[in-house]
Design a protein around this motif. Structure first.
Motif, short mmCIF file in Angstrom:
data_model
loop_
_atom_site.label_atom_id
_atom_site.label_comp_id
_atom_site.label_asym_id
_atom_site.label_seq_id
_atom_site.Cartn_x
_atom_site.Cartn_y
_atom_site.Cartn_z
N ALA A 1 15.22 0.82 4.04
CA ALA A 1 15.07 0.55 5.47
C ALA A 1 13.81 1.21 6.02
CB ALA A 1 16.29 1.04 6.23
N LYS A 2 13.44 2.34 5.43
CA LYS A 2 12.27 3.08 5.90
C LYS A 2 11.05 2.90 4.99
CE LYS A 2 14.93 6.65 8.24
NZ LYS A 2 15.21 8.12 8.34
N ASN A 3 11.23 2.19 3.88
CA ASN A 3 10.13 1.99 2.92
C ASN A 3 9.58 3.31 2.38
OD1 ASN A 3 10.46 -0.69 3.64
ND2 ASN A 3 8.27 -1.08 3.95
N THR A 4 10.47 4.19 1.99
CA THR A 4 10.04 5.47 1.45
C THR A 4 10.72 5.79 0.12
OG1 THR A 4 11.74 6.66 2.68
CG2 THR A 4 9.57 6.45 3.73
N VAL A 5 10.01 6.57 -0.69
CA VAL A 5 10.54 7.02 -1.97
C VAL A 5 10.30 8.52 -2.07
CG1 VAL A 5 10.47 6.77 -4.48
CG2 VAL A 5 9.97 4.81 -3.01
N PRO A 6 11.28 9.34 -1.73
CA PRO A 6 11.12 10.78 -1.87
C PRO A 6 11.30 11.24 -3.32
CG PRO A 6 12.79 10.18 -0.21
CD PRO A 6 12.50 8.97 -1.03
N LEU A 7 10.67 12.35 -3.63
CA LEU A 7 10.88 13.01 -4.91
C LEU A 7 11.15 14.47 -4.60
CD1 LEU A 7 10.84 12.80 -8.05
CD2 LEU A 7 8.47 13.63 -7.93
N GLN A 8 12.39 14.88 -4.77
CA GLN A 8 12.77 16.27 -4.57
C GLN A 8 12.54 17.04 -5.86
OE1 GLN A 8 13.86 17.87 -1.74
NE2 GLN A 8 13.71 19.74 -2.97
N MET A 9 11.75 18.10 -5.79
CA MET A 9 11.39 18.87 -6.98
C MET A 9 11.87 20.30 -6.81
SD MET A 9 7.55 17.41 -7.71
CE MET A 9 6.83 18.31 -6.36
N ASN A 10 12.77 20.72 -7.66
CA ASN A 10 13.33 22.07 -7.62
C ASN A 10 12.96 22.84 -8.89
OD1 ASN A 10 14.62 21.41 -5.17
ND2 ASN A 10 16.44 20.68 -6.26
N SER A 11 13.09 24.14 -8.81
CA SER A 11 12.82 25.02 -9.97
C SER A 11 11.47 24.70 -10.60
CB SER A 11 13.93 24.87 -11.02
OG SER A 11 15.19 25.18 -10.46
N LEU A 12 10.47 24.62 -9.77
CA LEU A 12 9.14 24.27 -10.26
C LEU A 12 8.57 25.36 -11.15
CD1 LEU A 12 7.88 22.69 -6.97
CD2 LEU A 12 7.91 21.52 -9.17
N ARG B 1 9.18 18.75 -1.68
CA ARG B 1 9.67 17.39 -1.53
C ARG B 1 8.47 16.48 -1.24
NH1 ARG B 1 14.61 14.96 -0.50
NH2 ARG B 1 14.61 13.08 0.83
N LEU B 2 8.18 15.63 -2.19
CA LEU B 2 7.13 14.65 -2.00
C LEU B 2 7.72 13.39 -1.38
CD1 LEU B 2 5.27 14.88 -5.43
CD2 LEU B 2 5.01 16.31 -3.40
N SER B 3 6.87 12.64 -0.71
CA SER B 3 7.32 11.37 -0.18
C SER B 3 6.24 10.32 -0.39
CB SER B 3 7.64 11.48 1.31
OG SER B 3 8.25 10.28 1.77
N CYS B 4 6.68 9.10 -0.62
CA CYS B 4 5.79 7.95 -0.77
C CYS B 4 6.17 6.95 0.30
CB CYS B 4 5.94 7.34 -2.16
SG CYS B 4 5.01 5.82 -2.42
N ALA B 5 5.22 6.62 1.15
CA ALA B 5 5.45 5.62 2.20
C ALA B 5 4.76 4.33 1.80
CB ALA B 5 4.91 6.13 3.52
N ALA B 6 5.52 3.24 1.85
CA ALA B 6 4.99 1.93 1.43
C ALA B 6 4.88 0.98 2.60
CB ALA B 6 5.89 1.33 0.36
N SER B 7 3.83 0.21 2.61
CA SER B 7 3.67 -0.83 3.63
C SER B 7 4.31 -2.12 3.12
CB SER B 7 2.19 -1.07 3.90
OG SER B 7 1.57 -1.60 2.73
N GLY B 8 4.48 -3.08 4.00
CA GLY B 8 4.97 -4.38 3.56
C GLY B 8 6.43 -4.62 3.88
N ARG B 9 6.80 -5.88 3.93
CA ARG B 9 8.16 -6.26 4.31
C ARG B 9 9.04 -6.59 3.13
NH1 ARG B 9 6.77 -10.86 8.59
NH2 ARG B 9 5.18 -11.27 7.03
N THR B 10 8.51 -6.47 1.91
CA THR B 10 9.29 -6.82 0.71
C THR B 10 9.48 -5.61 -0.19
OG1 THR B 10 7.27 -7.49 -0.45
CG2 THR B 10 8.49 -9.20 0.74
N GLN C 1 0.85 -1.19 0.00
CA GLN C 1 0.00 0.00 0.00
C GLN C 1 0.88 1.23 0.00
OE1 GLN C 1 -2.54 -0.73 3.46
NE2 GLN C 1 -4.18 -1.41 2.10
N LEU C 2 0.49 2.22 -0.78
CA LEU C 2 1.30 3.42 -0.98
C LEU C 2 0.54 4.66 -0.54
CD1 LEU C 2 2.48 2.52 -4.61
CD2 LEU C 2 3.68 2.07 -2.45
N VAL C 3 1.22 5.53 0.18
CA VAL C 3 0.62 6.78 0.64
C VAL C 3 1.57 7.93 0.32
CG1 VAL C 3 -0.28 8.08 2.59
CG2 VAL C 3 -0.62 5.59 2.49
N GLU C 4 1.11 8.86 -0.50
CA GLU C 4 1.91 10.03 -0.84
C GLU C 4 1.64 11.17 0.13
OE1 GLU C 4 0.42 8.30 -4.89
OE2 GLU C 4 -0.38 8.71 -2.89
#
Length: 127
Positions: free
Chosen positions: A75-86, A19-28, A3-6
């Motif tokens: 280790a934290k199950n996260t996927v950040p997206l850093q967005m600059n010069s929007l 800076r967006l972040s995506c938090a994922a559930s699960g052990r894999t 499961q993914l939560v932005e």
């Protein structure tokens, strides 16, 4: 399954950063290739950035290269997206996506490649 939560969307002035972040559930989590897509009103959902399972391979849409950076913390199950010069063309709902890929070491570019999606987070850019 995963499961993914932005989070991290909001209103920013042109030229600013978010800076967006995506938090994922699960052990894999480390067996999933991940990506960010976006969808503006009246437009198709498009690939923004992708990252392989280990984080060793990344790729970006031409429109964001040099401005956005995708990373992951397995280790934290996260996927950040850093967005600059929007700019105003970056305004959209941003979605996190996951594909079970079992250490392929690849980035995947189309919606059909991904099995799981978050609910999206809105990014608004004012001129």
């Amino acid at each position: 399954q995963v499961q993914l939560v932005e989070s991290g969307g909001g209103l920013v002035q042109a030229g600013g950063s978010l800076r967006l972040s995506c938090a994922a559930s699960g052990r894999t989590f480390s067996t999933y290739a991940m990506a960010w897509f976006r969808q503006a009103p009246g437009k198709e959902r498009e690939f923004v950035a992708g990252i392989s399972e280990s984080g060793g391979v990344t790729d970006y849409a031409d429109s964001v290269k040099g401005r956005f950076t995708i990373s992951r913390d397995n280790a934290k199950n996260t996927v950040p997206l850093q967005m600059n010069s929007l700019n105003t063309e970056d305004a959209a709902v941003y979605y996190c996506a996951a594909r079970r890929s079992l250490y392929s070491g690849s980035v995947y570019y189309t919606r059909a490649n991904y099995d799981y999606w978050g609910q999206g987070t809105q990014v608004t850019v004012s001129s």
